[in-house]
Design a protein around this motif. Sequence first.
Motif, short mmCIF file in Angstrom:
data_model
loop_
_atom_site.label_atom_id
_atom_site.label_comp_id
_atom_site.label_asym_id
_atom_site.label_seq_id
_atom_site.Cartn_x
_atom_site.Cartn_y
_atom_site.Cartn_z
N LEU A 241 -5.78 -6.85 6.60
CA LEU A 241 -5.06 -6.11 8.08
C LEU A 241 -4.78 -4.35 7.53
CD1 LEU A 241 -4.26 -4.95 10.98
CD2 LEU A 241 -2.38 -5.63 10.62
N PHE A 242 -3.99 -3.73 6.43
CA PHE A 242 -3.92 -3.39 5.72
C PHE A 242 -6.16 -2.25 5.55
CE2 PHE A 242 -3.98 -0.47 2.00
CZ PHE A 242 -2.65 0.25 2.16
N ASP A 243 -6.60 -3.29 4.78
CA ASP A 243 -7.65 -2.41 4.22
C ASP A 243 -8.44 -2.73 5.52
OD1 ASP A 243 -7.57 -2.51 1.20
OD2 ASP A 243 -8.07 -4.85 1.41
N GLU A 244 -8.48 -3.58 7.13
CA GLU A 244 -9.14 -2.86 7.99
C GLU A 244 -8.65 -1.80 8.66
OE1 GLU A 244 -8.82 -6.17 10.27
OE2 GLU A 244 -10.18 -7.61 8.55
N MET A 245 -7.54 -1.21 8.84
CA MET A 245 -7.21 0.01 9.42
C MET A 245 -7.96 1.15 8.91
SD MET A 245 -2.95 -0.25 8.59
CE MET A 245 -2.34 1.29 9.81
N PRO A 246 -8.54 1.76 10.08
CA PRO A 246 -9.36 2.82 10.59
C PRO A 246 -8.28 4.37 10.05
CG PRO A 246 -8.93 2.30 12.66
CD PRO A 246 -8.41 1.41 11.32
N GLU A 247 -7.08 4.14 9.65
CA GLU A 247 -6.11 5.55 9.61
C GLU A 247 -4.64 4.75 9.33
OE1 GLU A 247 -3.78 9.28 12.14
OE2 GLU A 247 -5.12 7.98 12.80
N ARG A 248 -4.19 5.35 7.65
CA ARG A 248 -3.18 4.72 7.44
C ARG A 248 -1.81 6.15 6.87
NH1 ARG A 248 -6.36 2.80 2.84
NH2 ARG A 248 -7.63 0.86 4.13
N ASN A 249 -1.07 5.75 7.55
CA ASN A 249 -0.10 6.94 7.37
C ASN A 249 1.11 6.71 5.81
OD1 ASN A 249 1.85 5.48 8.28
ND2 ASN A 249 2.12 6.56 10.15
N VAL A 250 2.06 7.46 5.30
CA VAL A 250 3.26 6.84 4.82
C VAL A 250 3.33 5.52 4.66
CG1 VAL A 250 4.75 8.46 2.81
CG2 VAL A 250 3.05 9.69 3.80
N VAL A 251 4.02 5.70 6.05
CA VAL A 251 4.88 4.40 5.77
C VAL A 251 4.24 3.28 6.18
CG1 VAL A 251 6.21 3.42 8.58
CG2 VAL A 251 6.07 5.95 7.42
N THR A 252 2.76 3.33 6.23
CA THR A 252 2.15 2.22 6.33
C THR A 252 1.63 1.45 4.26
OG1 THR A 252 0.99 2.92 7.91
CG2 THR A 252 -0.31 1.61 7.11
N TRP A 253 1.72 2.89 3.76
CA TRP A 253 1.93 2.16 2.06
C TRP A 253 3.18 2.18 1.89
CZ3 TRP A 253 -2.46 2.82 -0.01
CH2 TRP A 253 -3.67 3.49 0.05
N ASN A 254 4.15 2.62 2.16
CA ASN A 254 5.18 2.10 1.81
C ASN A 254 5.28 0.69 2.84
OD1 ASN A 254 5.87 4.06 0.39
ND2 ASN A 254 7.07 5.20 2.22
N VAL A 255 4.77 0.11 3.16
CA VAL A 255 5.34 -1.56 4.12
C VAL A 255 4.26 -1.93 2.88
CG1 VAL A 255 4.62 -3.30 5.96
CG2 VAL A 255 5.80 -0.33 6.44
N MET A 256 2.80 -1.96 2.78
CA MET A 256 2.37 -2.05 1.58
C MET A 256 2.69 -2.59 0.28
SD MET A 256 -0.30 -4.69 2.87
CE MET A 256 0.09 -5.71 1.20
N LEU A 257 3.16 -1.04 -0.30
CA LEU A 257 4.02 -1.58 -1.24
C LEU A 257 5.44 -2.60 -1.47
CD1 LEU A 257 3.33 2.02 -2.42
CD2 LEU A 257 2.09 0.00 -3.22
N ASN A 258 5.82 -2.63 -0.67
CA ASN A 258 7.16 -2.73 -0.32
C ASN A 258 6.54 -4.08 -0.12
OD1 ASN A 258 9.72 -3.77 0.03
ND2 ASN A 258 10.48 -3.46 2.32
N GLY A 259 6.14 -4.85 0.77
CA GLY A 259 5.48 -6.19 0.58
C GLY A 259 5.16 -6.64 -0.89
N TYR A 260 4.84 -6.32 -1.38
CA TYR A 260 3.80 -7.11 -2.26
C TYR A 260 5.28 -6.68 -3.69
CZ TYR A 260 -1.18 -6.71 -2.53
OH TYR A 260 -2.33 -6.30 -2.11
N CYS A 261 5.93 -5.83 -3.48
CA CYS A 261 6.91 -5.51 -4.67
C CYS A 261 7.96 -7.36 -3.94
CB CYS A 261 7.60 -4.49 -4.66
SG CYS A 261 7.07 -3.15 -5.51
N LYS A 262 8.77 -6.74 -2.89
CA LYS A 262 9.44 -8.54 -1.95
C LYS A 262 8.33 -9.54 -2.61
CE LYS A 262 12.48 -6.30 1.34
NZ LYS A 262 12.28 -6.47 2.26
N ALA A 263 7.24 -10.16 -2.58
CA ALA A 263 6.66 -10.97 -2.87
C ALA A 263 6.51 -11.44 -4.49
CB ALA A 263 5.09 -11.17 -2.40
#
Length: 177
Positions: A146-168
């Motif tokens: 979903l992250f890769d398909e998003m036409p627009e991302r903001n700082v929060v989007t990047w942080n959510v994805m980074l946090n998701g990876y780290c928690k996993a």
Amino acid sequence: MYSKCGSISGAETLFGSCSELDPVSCNIMLAGYVKSGDLDNARHLFDKMPHRGCVSYTTMIMGLSRNGSWREAVEVFRNMMNAGVVPNELTMGTVVSMFSQLGGIWNCRMLHGLVVKLQPDGMVLVSTNLVKVYCACKSVGEARRLFDEMPERNVVTWNVMLNGYCKAGLVRLARGL
């Protein structure tokens, strides 16, 4: 004005003096009740409103979800959809965020499909919340798609994805992002 300033009793007096209920005054009073945390009166007013639109439903959903009444908020959302009221970005952002509390990958997938159907442009707030829910459901792969398909991302989007990876425990993938 009264409810905005925190004077619910003053707002109730003025609201009670209206000869008939109209959607604008009902929405203002509803927002006042929700803001003050008086969900019983908010729900009572919501149930007797002559016309409930997107603003009314969204206000009620937000109030219930902020106070931890997620299942009741889901029911209000279902009623909204059944009434044919189209949710806006704020409604969908709230509903998706609420599902992060309820969990369940199937709920997330269902909401994702609904978002695609209702809002094909992919609103940043809604999509970011979906990424967060996928991560919370331990479905980091779907979150990344979903992250890769998003036409627009903001700082929060990047942080959510980074946090998701780290928690996993996927620190290498987080670094590669």
